[in-house]
Design a protein around this motif. Structure first.
Motif, PDB file in Angstrom:
ATOM      1  N   GLU A  64       0.828  -1.208   0.000  1.00 19.64           N
ATOM      2  CA  GLU A  64       0.000   0.000   0.000  1.00 19.64           C
ATOM      3  C   GLU A  64       0.860   1.256   0.000  1.00 19.64           C
ATOM      4  O   GLU A  64       0.512   2.264  -0.625  1.00 19.64           O
ATOM      5  CB  GLU A  64      -0.942  -0.010   1.214  1.00 19.64           C
ATOM      6  N   ILE A  65       1.980   1.205   0.690  1.00 21.18           N
ATOM      7  CA  ILE A  65       2.861   2.379   0.733  1.00 21.18           C
ATOM      8  C   ILE A  65       3.448   2.653  -0.660  1.00 21.18           C
ATOM      9  O   ILE A  65       3.516   3.798  -1.105  1.00 21.18           O
ATOM     10  CB  ILE A  65       3.987   2.204   1.788  1.00 21.18           C
ATOM     11  N   THR A  66       3.837   1.582  -1.347  1.00 21.13           N
ATOM     12  CA  THR A  66       4.345   1.737  -2.716  1.00 21.13           C
ATOM     13  C   THR A  66       3.291   2.410  -3.583  1.00 21.13           C
ATOM     14  O   THR A  66       3.588   3.319  -4.373  1.00 21.13           O
ATOM     15  CB  THR A  66       4.710   0.348  -3.307  1.00 21.13           C
ATOM     16  N   GLU A  67       2.063   1.980  -3.433  1.00 19.54           N
ATOM     17  CA  GLU A  67       0.948   2.537  -4.201  1.00 19.54           C
ATOM     18  C   GLU A  67       0.730   4.012  -3.850  1.00 19.54           C
ATOM     19  O   GLU A  67       0.585   4.862  -4.743  1.00 19.54           O
ATOM     20  CB  GLU A  67      -0.319   1.703  -3.865  1.00 19.54           C
ATOM     21  N   LEU A  68       0.755   4.314  -2.558  1.00 17.56           N
ATOM     22  CA  LEU A  68       0.563   5.701  -2.109  1.00 17.56           C
ATOM     23  C   LEU A  68       1.673   6.610  -2.640  1.00 17.56           C
ATOM     24  O   LEU A  68       1.423   7.759  -3.022  1.00 17.56           O
ATOM     25  CB  LEU A  68       0.536   5.770  -0.575  1.00 17.56           C
ATOM     26  N   LYS A  69       2.882   6.079  -2.670  1.00 17.04           N
ATOM     27  CA  LYS A  69       4.006   6.875  -3.169  1.00 17.04           C
ATOM     28  C   LYS A  69       3.795   7.236  -4.639  1.00 17.04           C
ATOM     29  O   LYS A  69       4.048   8.361  -5.052  1.00 17.04           O
ATOM     30  CB  LYS A  69       5.312   6.083  -3.027  1.00 17.04           C
ATOM     31  N   LYS A  70       3.329   6.233  -5.403  1.00 17.24           N
ATOM     32  CA  LYS A  70       3.065   6.465  -6.830  1.00 17.24           C
ATOM     33  C   LYS A  70       2.064   7.598  -7.001  1.00 17.24           C
ATOM     34  O   LYS A  70       2.255   8.511  -7.791  1.00 17.24           O
ATOM     35  CB  LYS A  70       2.492   5.170  -7.448  1.00 17.24           C
ATOM     36  N   GLN A  71       0.979   7.499  -6.237  1.00 17.93           N
ATOM     37  CA  GLN A  71      -0.080   8.519  -6.306  1.00 17.93           C
ATOM     38  C   GLN A  71       0.453   9.886  -5.933  1.00 17.93           C
ATOM     39  O   GLN A  71       0.131  10.897  -6.552  1.00 17.93           O
ATOM     40  CB  GLN A  71      -1.189   8.166  -5.303  1.00 17.93           C
ATOM     41  N   TYR A  72       1.239   9.912  -4.882  1.00 24.19           N
ATOM     42  CA  TYR A  72       1.765  11.176  -4.366  1.00 24.19           C
ATOM     43  C   TYR A  72       2.654  11.845  -5.411  1.00 24.19           C
ATOM     44  O   TYR A  72       2.590  13.043  -5.648  1.00 24.19           O
ATOM     45  CB  TYR A  72       2.553  10.917  -3.079  1.00 24.19           C
ATOM     46  N   LYS A  73       3.473  11.028  -6.065  1.00 25.92           N
ATOM     47  CA  LYS A  73       4.398  11.552  -7.080  1.00 25.92           C
ATOM     48  C   LYS A  73       3.647  12.109  -8.285  1.00 25.92           C
ATOM     49  O   LYS A  73       4.037  13.101  -8.876  1.00 25.92           O
ATOM     50  CB  LYS A  73       5.374  10.457  -7.534  1.00 25.92           C
ATOM     51  N   LYS A  74       2.557  11.423  -8.604  1.00 24.54           N
ATOM     52  CA  LYS A  74       1.760  11.838  -9.762  1.00 24.54           C
ATOM     53  C   LYS A  74       0.961  13.103  -9.447  1.00 24.54           C
ATOM     54  O   LYS A  74       0.731  13.947 -10.293  1.00 24.54           O
ATOM     55  CB  LYS A  74       0.796  10.690 -10.128  1.00 24.54           C
ATOM     56  N   GLY A  75       0.548  13.216  -8.219  1.00 23.82           N
ATOM     57  CA  GLY A  75      -0.326  14.317  -7.826  1.00 23.82           C
ATOM     58  C   GLY A  75      -1.708  13.795  -7.518  1.00 23.82           C
ATOM     59  O   GLY A  75      -2.137  12.784  -8.085  1.00 23.82           O
ATOM     60  N   GLY A  76      -2.389  14.449  -6.593  1.00 21.13           N
ATOM     61  CA  GLY A  76      -3.739  14.020  -6.264  1.00 21.13           C
ATOM     62  C   GLY A  76      -3.849  13.389  -4.879  1.00 21.13           C
ATOM     63  O   GLY A  76      -4.926  12.980  -4.472  1.00 21.13           O
ATOM     64  N   LEU A  77      -2.734  13.309  -4.189  1.00 23.48           N
ATOM     65  CA  LEU A  77      -2.784  12.752  -2.827  1.00 23.48           C
ATOM     66  C   LEU A  77      -2.319  13.831  -1.848  1.00 23.48           C
ATOM     67  O   LEU A  77      -1.194  14.333  -1.947  1.00 23.48           O
ATOM     68  CB  LEU A  77      -1.879  11.510  -2.745  1.00 23.48           C
ATOM     69  N   GLY A  78      -3.191  14.166  -0.943  1.00 25.91           N
ATOM     70  CA  GLY A  78      -2.895  15.267  -0.022  1.00 25.91           C
ATOM     71  C   GLY A  78      -2.011  14.836   1.144  1.00 25.91           C
ATOM     72  O   GLY A  78      -2.006  13.680   1.536  1.00 25.91           O
ATOM     73  N   ASP A  79      -1.272  15.799   1.707  1.00 27.33           N
ATOM     74  CA  ASP A  79      -0.410  15.533   2.858  1.00 27.33           C
ATOM     75  C   ASP A  79      -1.207  15.023   4.059  1.00 27.33           C
ATOM     76  O   ASP A  79      -0.735  14.166   4.806  1.00 27.33           O
ATOM     77  CB  ASP A  79       0.320  16.817   3.286  1.00 27.33           C
ATOM     78  N   VAL A  80      -2.412  15.574   4.221  1.00 26.08           N
ATOM     79  CA  VAL A  80      -3.201  15.199   5.401  1.00 26.08           C
ATOM     80  C   VAL A  80      -3.544  13.709   5.384  1.00 26.08           C
ATOM     81  O   VAL A  80      -3.533  13.046   6.416  1.00 26.08           O
ATOM     82  CB  VAL A  80      -4.484  16.066   5.497  1.00 26.08           C
TER      83      VAL A  80
END
Ligand code: TRP
Length: 335
Positions: free
Chosen positions: A257-273
């Motif tokens: 799940e962390i790998t997946e979250l990192k991908k999303q974060y890098k792409k944009g669309g995942l908030g810091d909160v």
């Protein structure tokens, strides 16, 4: 003396409560090893704490209980680990005096741990002599019980190197007496601070403590450094150097799940909160049982002191034996 037994010793300076850096760097290993090795020791390094707190004995005294509570709450078991107080073993001081003859001032000044801490504390040339020589007393801490495995954070590696040099010189001058020591660092040898500083430390004010409440953890995580350029949720974010992801990598058991979250974060669309909230829950899951057990243990301080008293008596017996042998080797066994 040939020593094939596995003997673990480690300790903490009683200068404050312990934090997550201690946990991943050393405490986890302490708990894992006890009962699996021949002997295991835990020392409250009050004499070492005084080398930089000579003017504040109350602080050292009060924190003795705190560091012991932290260790007990993490699972250190007094039935498996001899827990004792350094200052109650005068043989450690005796051994230190003999070891001091084997070490030069130049070598002590070159010790990277000493150098770093001298800089942190702003000592310059006005360093207390006791502080400068604390690696020598640490060698005595380790060797008085013939310990050969020392679980510590990465910052303590130079102390073990210096201990082994003392072992070599002692054995060369006085005959085979001590064995080499191995340090054992945890899966995360050095945990960065919540501010992104390379080290978590009580003096740096960037630590999450093993006794922190849910509210404290939440506040600290919410203030964590992420990526300063990740302003809007849809901006692409950086994962490297992002403290929240560094912590998730270490503490979140769900790596996929962390790998997946990192991908999303890098792409944009995942908030810091979102990632911060996840980290709060992960850390709370780790800290909550420690905190609860700690509170329980803290209700009976006398019982904790009894554990230390009993452990100290046992350690003292061992220390006396070692000193008898050492006095013989150094030819100061007169009567
Ligand atoms: N220097 C260690 C620290 O600051 C504490 C310590 C003292 C220690 N004596 C020791 C650790 C012997 C391992 C072995 O955390």
């Amino acid at each position: 003396m040939e020593n094939k037994q596995k003997i673990v010793l480690t300790g903490d300076r009683p200068t404050g409560k312990l934090h997550l850096g201690h946990f991943v760097g050393s405490i986890q290993n302490r708990v894992k090893l006890q009962g699996k090795v021949d002997k295991s020791f835990y020392m409250v390094a009050d004499i070492q704490a005084l080398t930089s707190n000579a003017d504040n004995p109350t602080k050292v005294r009060e924190n003795v209980l705190e560091v012991v509570l932290d260790n007990l709450a993490c699972g250190l078991d007094p039935n498996k680990t001899t827990m004792f107080i350094q200052s109650e073993i005068p043989e450690i001081a005796e051994l230190t005096v003999l070891f001091l003859n084997l070490v030069t001032l130049a070598r002590l000044k070159r010790n990277p741990t000493v150098k770093d801490e001298m800089k942190d504390k702003g000592y310059g040339e006005d360093v207390p002599a006791g502080f400068l020589m604390h690696p020598v007393s640490q060698a005595a801490d380790i060797l008085f019980c013939h310990s050969n495995i020392v679980p510590v954070g990465e910052d303590q590696k130079p102390m073990i190197e210096q201990t082994n040099e003392i072992v070599d010189d002692f054995n060369r001058f006085y005959g085979e007496t001590f064995s080499h020591v191995k340090h054992l660092v945890g899966d995360t040898p050095r945990l960065i601070g919540i501010d992104g500083n390379s080290k978590m430390g009580k003096s740096l004010n960037n630590a999450i403590y093993l006794s922190d409440s849910y509210e404290e953890i939440s506040k600290k995580v919410m203030n964590m450094y992420t990526d300063p350029n990740h302003i809007h949720v849809n901006d692409p974010g950086k994962v490297e150097g992002n403290v929240v992801f560094t912590y998730l990598d270490i503490f979140d058991p769900n790596k996929e799940e962390i790998t997946e979250l990192k991908k999303q974060y890098k792409k944009g669309g995942l908030g810091d909160v979102v990632i911060k909230k996840r980290l709060i829950e992960v850390l709370e899951k780790l800290v909550a049982p420690i905190r609860t057990k700690r509170e329980e243990l803290a209700k009976d301080k006398d019982a904790v002191m009894k554990i230390l008293e009993k452990g100290t008596m046992h350690a003292r017996e061992i220390a006396k034996e070692t000193m008898k042998q050492v006095r013989m080797r150094v030819q100061i066994d007169y009567f």
